[in-house]
Design an enzyme around this catalytic site. Sequence first.
Site, mmCIF file in Angstrom:
data_model
loop_
_atom_site.group_PDB
_atom_site.id
_atom_site.type_symbol
_atom_site.label_atom_id
_atom_site.label_comp_id
_atom_site.label_asym_id
_atom_site.label_seq_id
_atom_site.Cartn_x
_atom_site.Cartn_y
_atom_site.Cartn_z
ATOM 1 C CD GLN A 85 -3.026 -0.816 2.271
ATOM 2 O OE1 GLN A 85 -3.085 -1.589 3.210
ATOM 3 N NE2 GLN A 85 -3.813 0.236 2.187
ATOM 4 C CG HIS A 86 0.316 3.572 2.352
ATOM 5 N ND1 HIS A 86 -0.974 4.032 2.472
ATOM 6 C CD2 HIS A 86 0.518 2.743 3.401
ATOM 7 C CE1 HIS A 86 -1.526 3.523 3.557
ATOM 8 N NE2 HIS A 86 -0.652 2.727 4.130
ATOM 9 C CG ASP A 246 0.105 -5.165 1.518
ATOM 10 O OD1 ASP A 246 -0.660 -4.288 1.970
ATOM 11 O OD2 ASP A 246 1.342 -5.113 1.654
#
Length: 492
Positions: A85-86, A246
């Site tokens: 992520q991110h 995830d």
Amino acid sequence: MPVSRSVVIGVDSSTQSTKAVAVDAATGELLGLGRAPHTVTGTGGARESDPEEWWAALVTAVRTAIRASGAAPEAVTGLAVAGQQHGLVVLGAGHRPLRPALLWNDTRSAPQAAVLTDRLGGPKAWLDRTGSVPVASMTAAKWQWLREHEPRHAEAATAVRLPHDLLTERLSGEAVTDPGDASGTCWYATADGAYDPALLDLLGLDPARLPAVAPTGATPAGRLTAAAAEALGLPRTVTVAAGTGDNMAAAVGLGLGSAGLLDHPVVSLGTSGTVFAATRTRPADPALAGFAATDGGYLPLGCTLNCTLAVDRFAALLGLDREDALPGGETVVLPYLDGERTPDLPAASGLLTGLRHTTDPRSVLGAAYEGAAFTVLRALDGLLAACGLDPADPAVRDRPLRLVGGGARGRTWTDTVRRLSGRPLVVPAADELVALGAAALAAGAATGEDPVAVATAWDTGAGTALPPVARDEETWHRIEEVLAGATPTLLS
């Protein structure tokens, strides 16, 4: 000889590597597994990777998984990607990356996160809109860092993507994301289920640069493009799901969601330590990431930056095997080697206290385990409270804690979590829950079924049940006192 069955592919594109699983769509049987590594670069607070390496790793991992499964390429019906992520991916001419991706654990954007928080009116304003307050890990802070430090790249960007978005688009040709991964950007309004125009204005980010948001991670994004089909050795008839982050995929793999278990906590011990639970409650706690789940609910999550890698670093410094540890006793370690996210101490460094001439190095290593486990479990208590649950209520405390991630395979990690939590544990037998969750999304995209119901029927969350042990209150309170006394002076 190729087997005659319907096969789905789940991809876990994580920080360190890509894993791909080939799964029997009817039974959930793991037929084949493929892996390929990633390279992470950067010193200090920088953590970057080349997105082109993710694509090369995906191709290698998927081809390996299919070959290992013995399935004919024509048997593959669906494919989905779950990604770290991110991460911020900026694309330019030819839809190629302008620079390496800024990863979730890149902490250089901590000052930008603080400024963004103030510009909107403080933490509550962000919680009301996105469910999360900007910290260094969030994509919005990284985009703002790019605007300030590399304005030419920001101006030249024709598309802004998360890691899983990029890979899904390479596979399907469609620019699409899902509510789960989008909710980790801090420019997506979880209450509205859409990008927030006011936040995009604040960030100077044109919504035309962003992918469309599919209703769920199991929504079909499209079919394999000709180029992707050729690269993977698969037919173009394969349905590509929108995919997700995830953590959201791990929740699906555990059967957590509206069609499965609700308010059942999970602790994941990996590069980061995470705690999460699928819930119908939209929490508002500045210490948590108020994520959306990929199936329409919510997935509040607490994340610590320092988990297995930090403890392994202590083992290396002490010249010990990672399992050669004893309880810390008087020794306390706060292993914040990469700064820390929960608690929010991005400039922190590690702290070791309580040493004596008689201190055994194995106790120092054990104290590193305890410090990392304490930080994760403390975040868990906050998460439960934010979901309207009392962590001390026996009905909540006795609910099994699902322990996943690489650390869950380690004896010392498991023993430490049991001792500091005092809770029963379930350690799922499956090693690749993120990839299996992605496979369930792929099955959902191919058949129209609810992916959580698919994973529940596959029973991918089944595992070893461990009874509770008496909670080590003495160690818990010792660490708690050191953290309170050290914050922020000794840690910064």
